[in-house]
Design a protein around this motif. Structure first.
Motif, PDB file in Angstrom:
ATOM      1  N   LYS A   1       0.849  -1.181   0.000  1.00  0.00           N
ATOM      2  CA  LYS A   1       0.000   0.000   0.000  1.00  0.00           C
ATOM      3  C   LYS A   1       0.894   1.243   0.000  1.00  0.00           C
ATOM      4  N   GLY A   2       0.393   2.272  -0.628  1.00  0.00           N
ATOM      5  CA  GLY A   2       1.210   3.468  -0.814  1.00  0.00           C
ATOM      6  C   GLY A   2       1.595   3.622  -2.264  1.00  0.00           C
ATOM      7  N   TYR A   3       1.463   2.524  -3.025  1.00  0.00           N
ATOM      8  CA  TYR A   3       1.702   2.564  -4.473  1.00  0.00           C
ATOM      9  C   TYR A   3       0.352   2.500  -5.188  1.00  0.00           C
ATOM     10  N   THR A   4       0.232   3.249  -6.234  1.00  0.00           N
ATOM     11  CA  THR A   4      -0.958   3.207  -7.090  1.00  0.00           C
ATOM     12  C   THR A   4      -0.545   2.656  -8.446  1.00  0.00           C
ATOM     13  N   VAL A   5      -1.287   1.679  -8.922  1.00  0.00           N
ATOM     14  CA  VAL A   5      -0.989   1.070 -10.217  1.00  0.00           C
ATOM     15  C   VAL A   5      -2.169   1.294 -11.150  1.00  0.00           C
ATOM     16  N   LEU A   6      -1.911   1.919 -12.268  1.00  0.00           N
ATOM     17  CA  LEU A   6      -2.928   2.170 -13.284  1.00  0.00           C
ATOM     18  C   LEU A   6      -2.570   1.402 -14.550  1.00  0.00           C
ATOM     19  N   HIS A   7      -3.594   0.946 -15.251  1.00  0.00           N
ATOM     20  CA  HIS A   7      -3.363   0.136 -16.449  1.00  0.00           C
ATOM     21  C   HIS A   7      -3.980   0.803 -17.682  1.00  0.00           C
ATOM     22  N   ASN A   8      -3.297   0.652 -18.799  1.00  0.00           N
ATOM     23  CA  ASN A   8      -3.775   1.193 -20.082  1.00  0.00           C
ATOM     24  C   ASN A   8      -4.104   2.687 -19.970  1.00  0.00           C
ATOM     25  N   VAL A   9      -3.126   3.430 -19.568  1.00  0.00           N
ATOM     26  CA  VAL A   9      -3.293   4.869 -19.363  1.00  0.00           C
ATOM     27  C   VAL A   9      -2.923   5.605 -20.646  1.00  0.00           C
ATOM     28  N   ILE A  10      -3.878   6.338 -21.193  1.00  0.00           N
ATOM     29  CA  ILE A  10      -3.630   7.112 -22.410  1.00  0.00           C
ATOM     30  C   ILE A  10      -3.445   8.577 -22.035  1.00  0.00           C
ATOM     31  N   VAL A  11      -2.323   9.136 -22.436  1.00  0.00           N
ATOM     32  CA  VAL A  11      -1.989  10.526 -22.125  1.00  0.00           C
ATOM     33  C   VAL A  11      -1.914  11.318 -23.428  1.00  0.00           C
TER      34      VAL A  11
ATOM     35  N   PHE B   1      -4.031  11.300 -12.388  1.00  0.00           N
ATOM     36  CA  PHE B   1      -4.124  10.198 -13.355  1.00  0.00           C
ATOM     37  C   PHE B   1      -5.497   9.543 -13.318  1.00  0.00           C
ATOM     38  N   ILE B   2      -6.087   9.443 -12.159  1.00  0.00           N
ATOM     39  CA  ILE B   2      -7.411   8.835 -12.070  1.00  0.00           C
ATOM     40  C   ILE B   2      -8.424   9.710 -12.805  1.00  0.00           C
ATOM     41  N   SER B   3      -8.151  11.011 -12.896  1.00  0.00           N
ATOM     42  CA  SER B   3      -9.043  11.892 -13.623  1.00  0.00           C
ATOM     43  C   SER B   3      -9.058  11.564 -15.114  1.00  0.00           C
ATOM     44  N   LEU B   4      -8.073  10.778 -15.572  1.00  0.00           N
ATOM     45  CA  LEU B   4      -8.037  10.347 -16.969  1.00  0.00           C
ATOM     46  C   LEU B   4      -8.994   9.191 -17.212  1.00  0.00           C
ATOM     47  N   GLU B   5      -9.765   8.845 -16.170  1.00  0.00           N
ATOM     48  CA  GLU B   5     -10.784   7.799 -16.247  1.00  0.00           C
ATOM     49  C   GLU B   5     -10.178   6.438 -16.530  1.00  0.00           C
TER      50      GLU B   5
ATOM     51  N   PRO C   1      14.728   5.180  -4.870  1.00  0.00           N
ATOM     52  CA  PRO C   1      14.770   6.152  -3.762  1.00  0.00           C
ATOM     53  C   PRO C   1      13.491   6.985  -3.685  1.00  0.00           C
ATOM     54  N   SER C   2      13.111   7.371  -2.465  1.00  0.00           N
ATOM     55  CA  SER C   2      11.943   8.236  -2.261  1.00  0.00           C
ATOM     56  C   SER C   2      12.321   9.673  -2.592  1.00  0.00           C
ATOM     57  N   THR C   3      11.526  10.312  -3.423  1.00  0.00           N
ATOM     58  CA  THR C   3      11.852  11.676  -3.866  1.00  0.00           C
ATOM     59  C   THR C   3      10.678  12.638  -3.728  1.00  0.00           C
ATOM     60  N   ILE C   4       9.463  12.139  -3.577  1.00  0.00           N
ATOM     61  CA  ILE C   4       8.308  13.022  -3.424  1.00  0.00           C
ATOM     62  C   ILE C   4       7.552  12.647  -2.159  1.00  0.00           C
ATOM     63  N   SER C   5       6.786  13.596  -1.656  1.00  0.00           N
ATOM     64  CA  SER C   5       6.044  13.373  -0.416  1.00  0.00           C
ATOM     65  C   SER C   5       4.797  12.532  -0.670  1.00  0.00           C
ATOM     66  N   GLU C   6       4.213  12.046   0.396  1.00  0.00           N
ATOM     67  CA  GLU C   6       2.978  11.268   0.281  1.00  0.00           C
ATOM     68  C   GLU C   6       1.854  12.125  -0.301  1.00  0.00           C
ATOM     69  N   GLU C   7       1.825  13.402   0.082  1.00  0.00           N
ATOM     70  CA  GLU C   7       0.803  14.301  -0.440  1.00  0.00           C
ATOM     71  C   GLU C   7       0.953  14.496  -1.947  1.00  0.00           C
ATOM     72  N   GLN C   8       2.199  14.663  -2.396  1.00  0.00           N
ATOM     73  CA  GLN C   8       2.433  14.815  -3.829  1.00  0.00           C
ATOM     74  C   GLN C   8       2.047  13.544  -4.586  1.00  0.00           C
ATOM     75  N   ALA C   9       2.351  12.399  -4.000  1.00  0.00           N
ATOM     76  CA  ALA C   9       1.994  11.129  -4.631  1.00  0.00           C
ATOM     77  C   ALA C   9       0.482  11.015  -4.759  1.00  0.00           C
ATOM     78  N   ASN C  10      -0.245  11.448  -3.732  1.00  0.00           N
ATOM     79  CA  ASN C  10      -1.710  11.407  -3.780  1.00  0.00           C
ATOM     80  C   ASN C  10      -2.258  12.351  -4.844  1.00  0.00           C
TER      81      ASN C  10
END
Length: 235
Positions: A88-98, A226-230, A211-220
Motif C-alpha cells: 500500500k502506498g503505491y498506485t498502479v494504473l493500467h492502459n493509461v492514455i496521455v 491520473f485517475i481523472s483520466l478515467e 529512492p523516495s523523492t516526493i512526499s505522500e501528499e504529492q503522490a496522492n
C-alpha cells in the motif's frame, strides 16, 4: 444429253466441295469455340483459386494479428498480477492514455509512489532476447530475428507524459522507465543503459528499491491527476 450430264456432274462435284468446305469451317469454328470456352474455364478456375487464396491469406493475416493482440493482452495481465503485490502506498494504473501537444501515448502500466512515476512497458516475448541499444534480437527455435527496441517507444511515452505534467505545473517529478518481459520462459541477454529490462516478477522488488523523492501528499495528488483520466486504479 452428254453436255447436260457433264454439267450435272460438275454441279454435284461443286456441291460436294462446298459441303466439305462448310464442314471444315464448322469444325474449325467448333475448335476455336472449344478453345475459347476452355480458356474461360481455366481463367475462371484461376480466378476462383486466386480469390480463395486471397480470402485464406486475409483470414490468416487476421488470425496472426489477433494472436499477437491476444499474446500482448495476456502479457499485460501477467505483469498486472505481479504489480498487484506492491505494498500500500503505491498506485498502479493500467492502459493509461496521455494526450499532450497533439501527441498521445498509451502506457501499459503506470505506477505512482514515493519514488515518482514508473512507466512499465510489457512485452510477451519468448525465446532468448538480446537487448542492444541499437535494436533487439530475438532468437526462437534457433532462428534469430531483429526487432524494434520497446525502449524507444517508452522514451516517446515519457516525452508525452513530461509535456502533460509540465502543462499542469509538475516540472520536477522523476519518471522511470522499465520494460517487463512477461513470458516466464524467456531468457534476457544484454542490457541498455537507457532503461532496465527484466522479468515481470522482478518488478515489485525493483520498484521498492527506488529512492523516495516526493512526499505522500504529492503522490496522492499525482494519483488523483491520473485517475481523472478515467482509468482504473489498483491498490
Amino acid at each position: 444429253m452428254k453436255k447436260s450430264q457433264a454439267e450435272f456432274d460438275a454441279n454435284v462435284a461443286k456441291m460436294r466441295a462446298d459441303t466439305a468446305k462448310e464442314r471444315q469451317k464448322m469444325k474449325s469454328d467448333f475448335y476455336i469455340w472449344a478453345v475459347f470456352v476452355g480458356i474461360l474455364g481455366v481463367s475462371g478456375g484461376l480466378l476462383r483459386f486466386y480469390q480463395r487464396r486471397k480470402r485464406h491469406r486475409g483470414k490468416e493475416r487476421i488470425s496472426n494479428e489477433q494472436a499477437i493482440l491476444d499474446a500482448g493482452e495476456e502479457g499485460e495481465k501477467q505483469t498486472a498480477f505481479h504489480l498487484s503485490f506492491l505494498p500500500k502506498g503505491y498506485t498502479v494504473l493500467h492502459n493509461v492514455i496521455v494526450h499532450s501537444e497533439g501527441l498521445s501515448a498509451e502506457n501499459d502500466h503506470v505506477v505512482i509512489g514515493s519514488s515518482g512515476i514508473i512507466l512499465v512497458e510489457t512485452k510477451n516475448y519468448g525465446g532468448t532476447i538480446y537487448v542492444r541499444p541499437n535494436g533487439w534480437v530475438r532468437e526462437k527455435f534457433g532462428n534469430k530475428q531483429g526487432c524494434d527496441s520497446p525502449i524507444a517507444q517508452s522514451e516517446r511515452h515519457k516525452i508525452v507524459l513530461e509535456s502533460f505534467l509540465t502543462k499542469r505545473g509538475w516540472r520536477q517529478v522523476p519518471i522511470y522507465l522499465v520494460v517487463a518481459i512477461s513470458n516466464s520462459q524467456a531468457i534476457i541477454e544484454g542490457e541498455d543503459p537507457r532503461c532496465p529490462v527484466m522479468k515481470s516478477e522482478s518488478l515489485p522488488h525493483w520498484i521498492r528499491s527506488l529512492p523516495s523523492t516526493i512526499s505522500e501528499e504529492q503522490a496522492n495528488d499525482l494519483r488523483n491527476l491520473f485517475i481523472s483520466l478515467e482509468r482504473t486504479a489498483v491498490n
